[in-house]
Design a protein around this motif. Sequence first.
Motif: not given
Length: 127
Positions: A60-63, A65-66
Amino acid sequence: MADLKAVYAAVDEPSSLDALDLFAEHWDKKYPKISASWRENWPNLSTYFKYPQEVRRLIYTTNTIEGFNRQLRKVTKSKSVFPTDDSLFKMLYLAMMDITKKWTGRRQDWSIIHAQMALFFADRMPG
């Protein structure tokens, strides 16, 4: 978002359902479709809880990818039109190669995550 994060960051599935109930109590009047969608898709979403906490946090950590997507947008922003789709793909590929060269850091808990993923995906991970 904090209320929704309590759903997917819960310790286990029953705690997550409790957090979803609290979310619904607080937000259903304004956004009724959110909790309804979560409940409708719960059989698929709940498979997430078969993984240990560290692996779920990685999911759930998307930093990262963002940040990656932001860097790609920065490259394509200056050009509004590409002559062909192939030219866009080539430019994105080259940008991706430059972006990934700078990736030197490691997650602090990577060895734990890697060991747990090796158990779940033994057939897909090299030994």
